[in-house]
Design an enzyme around this catalytic site. Structure first.
Site, PDB file in Angstrom:
ATOM      1  N   HIS A  90     -92.978 -20.956 -30.274  1.00 30.92           N
ATOM      2  CA  HIS A  90     -93.596 -19.793 -30.939  1.00 30.92           C
ATOM      3  C   HIS A  90     -95.086 -19.667 -30.623  1.00 30.92           C
ATOM      4  CE1 HIS A  90     -90.313 -18.153 -33.314  1.00 30.92           C
ATOM      5  NE2 HIS A  90     -89.892 -19.403 -33.464  1.00 30.92           N
ATOM      6  N   LYS A 138     -89.044 -15.873 -25.955  1.00 33.36           N
ATOM      7  CA  LYS A 138     -89.684 -15.192 -27.081  1.00 33.36           C
ATOM      8  C   LYS A 138     -90.770 -14.262 -26.529  1.00 33.36           C
ATOM      9  CE  LYS A 138     -87.961 -18.377 -30.453  1.00 33.36           C
ATOM     10  NZ  LYS A 138     -87.844 -19.820 -30.642  1.00 33.36           N
ATOM     11  N   SER A 170     -91.424 -22.328 -37.041  1.00 33.75           N
ATOM     12  CA  SER A 170     -90.782 -21.017 -36.964  1.00 33.75           C
ATOM     13  C   SER A 170     -90.485 -20.388 -38.316  1.00 33.75           C
ATOM     14  CB  SER A 170     -89.501 -21.124 -36.149  1.00 33.75           C
ATOM     15  OG  SER A 170     -88.657 -22.109 -36.692  1.00 33.75           O
TER      16      SER A 170
HETATM   17  C1  LIG Z   1     -86.589 -20.595 -30.469  1.00 33.76           C
HETATM   18  C2  LIG Z   1     -87.010 -22.001 -30.450  1.00 33.76           C
HETATM   19  C3  LIG Z   1     -86.533 -22.887 -29.481  1.00 33.76           C
HETATM   20  C4  LIG Z   1     -85.440 -22.492 -28.534  1.00 33.76           C
HETATM   21  O1  LIG Z   1     -85.881 -21.612 -27.543  1.00 33.76           O
HETATM   22  P1  LIG Z   1     -84.806 -20.733 -26.763  1.00 33.76           P
HETATM   23  O2  LIG Z   1     -85.507 -20.411 -25.491  1.00 33.76           O
HETATM   24  O3  LIG Z   1     -84.490 -19.552 -27.606  1.00 33.76           O
HETATM   25  O4  LIG Z   1     -83.608 -21.604 -26.544  1.00 33.76           O
HETATM   26  C5  LIG Z   1     -87.037 -24.171 -29.457  1.00 33.76           C
HETATM   27  N1  LIG Z   1     -87.976 -24.570 -30.339  1.00 33.76           N
HETATM   28  C6  LIG Z   1     -88.449 -23.743 -31.301  1.00 33.76           C
HETATM   29  C7  LIG Z   1     -89.498 -24.241 -32.242  1.00 33.76           C
HETATM   30  C8  LIG Z   1     -87.977 -22.441 -31.386  1.00 33.76           C
HETATM   31  O5  LIG Z   1     -88.428 -21.640 -32.347  1.00 33.76           O
END
Ligand SMILES: *Cc1c(COP(=O)(O)O)cnc(C)c1O
Length: 399
Positions: free
Chosen positions: A210, A241, A182
């Site tokens: 992602h 996301k 990320s």
């Molecule tokens: C955003 C993210 C999460 C968490 O996801 P949410 O649905 O926002 O709780 C988990 N792993 C990674 C790599 C992320 O970037």
């Protein structure tokens, strides 16, 4: 009486002193390519709304209709009365989409990771984890109390060495990586890791937060991107996301998913999604399958924006995805740059130590399919102009 929480105020003061204190910015519009924030219209390159689905009319309508029919909340955890027919429909839909036997949906990607890792391992077991894996994986590892072995970022040979040393150990071993990282926007070496896991009899797990809706055919994620179907036993994705709503999911074999139904603590002890969320997710998967051109636009926008930045001499690091870091060095510089960009009408997050290593502070810009090329032009122009004015060392920025 002395405030027993006073020590926390002292820690906040320390954050202020080191420049890592922040105030939350308030979004006053929907999450759009140009969003209203703190009373100001700015180009939004800070969200994870990759495909612009968070306010797509089909998701919004589905959410409203489901709310009218089924209410604002589900009323209980999944194992009591909180499993609605649409929850099961979404899980079947995701499993079909990902070409796995089964899927389970959690309240968030965070709980999907933490709940899964902590429930499949015991303190006797071993976890082999990339040093840049997400916080939710790290928390899951800690909760499992298994032994944690961290390998250098994307270093398949190092993971292999750790597993070789563990070859004589009969306990379970879990090899785990993010699909897309990320902060840098680089892609995990899933093919190499899957091969290593197979050779050592380890469980292979990928967190595709992602990559969901971004990589692979129709956004099926990194397993599809690398052609590794059947070779990664645990696939986690997020619905928060690119999918545009909220939630996380885990895909794998029928028995594995049923095990999570019985043992994953967030599944057992926290209430299921309200109908609006589940219906919006169902509508999003429909769009991924019916209108994959949105994903093509995301990638063409990404290529367009990066080429533009490169021309202007910016260093976008190792990024291979819409996550576009612009490396500036020190955390203080990144935060000041971000604030100045915001004043000029561009919203892009400044990120510094400890989220990224010292000296690798950056602005993180995330392109979406919803941005127009003229908005991306403007964003690149603002990035250049402000860098020049502030004398920020981003290659040709001073030229
Ligand atoms: C955003 C993210 C999460 C968490 O996801 P949410 O649905 O926002 O709780 C988990 N792993 C990674 C790599 C992320 O970037």
């Amino acid at each position: 009486m002395k405030n027993p929480l006073a020590y926390l105020s002292a820690q906040l003061d320390e954050l202020k002193r080191t420049g890592s204190y922040f105030r939350l910015k308030e979004l006053e519009s929907a999450c759009m390519p140009v969003s209203r924030v703190d009373g100001k219209d700015v180009i939004n390159l800070a969200s994870n709304n990759y495909l612009g689905l968070a306010n797509h009319p089909k998701l919004v309508e589905a959410a409203i209709e489901a709310t009218r029919k089924f209410g604002a909340g589900s009323g209980a955890v999944r194992t009591i009365t909180g499993t609605m027919a649409m929850h099961m429909e979404l899980e079947r839909r995701i499993a079909r989409f990902k070409h796995t036997e089964a899927a389970v949906v959690f309240q968030s990607g965070f709980t999907a990771n933490a709940g899964t890792v902590s429930s499949v391992l015991t303190p006797d077991d071993h976890i082999i984890s990339d040093e840049l894996n997400h916080a939710s994986i790290i928390d899951g590892c800690r909760l499992s109390r298994a032994k944690i072995h961290v390998f250098p970022h994307r270093d398949v040979a190092a993971a292999d060495r750790i597993l070789t040393e563990l070859d004589s150990v009969s306990a379970q071993k879990l090899l785990i990586t993010d699909g897309v990282f990320s902060m840098d926007g680089d892609i995990g070496p899933l093919a190499g890791l899957a091969e290593v896991a197979e050779r050592h009899g380890a469980i292979m797990m990928v967190d595709d937060a992602h990559a969901s809706g971004v990589l692979g055919r129709n956004g099926r994620g990194t397993v599809d991107h690398f052609g590794l179907h059947g070779r990664v036993q645990i696939q986690v994705g997020t619905l928060s996301k690119a999918i545009g709503s909220l939630g996380g999911y885990v895909c794998g074999s029928q028995d594995f998913i049923e095990y999570l139904y019985h043992r994953a603590r967030p599944f057992l002890f926290s209430t299921s999604h309200p109908p609006a969320v589940t219906a919006a997710c169902l509508a999003a998967f429909e769009l991924l399958e019916q209108e994959p051109e949105r994903i093509e636009t995301l990638w063409s926008n990404t290529r367009y924006f990066k080429a533009h930045l490169k021309e202007r001499g910016f260093d976008t690091g190792a990024s291979e995805t819409p996550i576009t870091p612009i490396l500036v060095g020190e955390a203080k510089t990144a935060h000041e740059y971000s604030a100045a960009l915001f004043d000029e009408g561009l919203w892009a997050t400044g990120i510094g130590f400890p989220t990224v290593p010292k000296g690798k502070a950056r602005i993180r810009a995330i392109v979406t399919a919803a941005h127009s090329t003229s908005q991306l032009d403007q964003a690149a122009e603002i990035l250049s102009k402000v860098a020049r004015r502030m004398g920020i060392g981003v290659g040709a920025a001073g030229a």
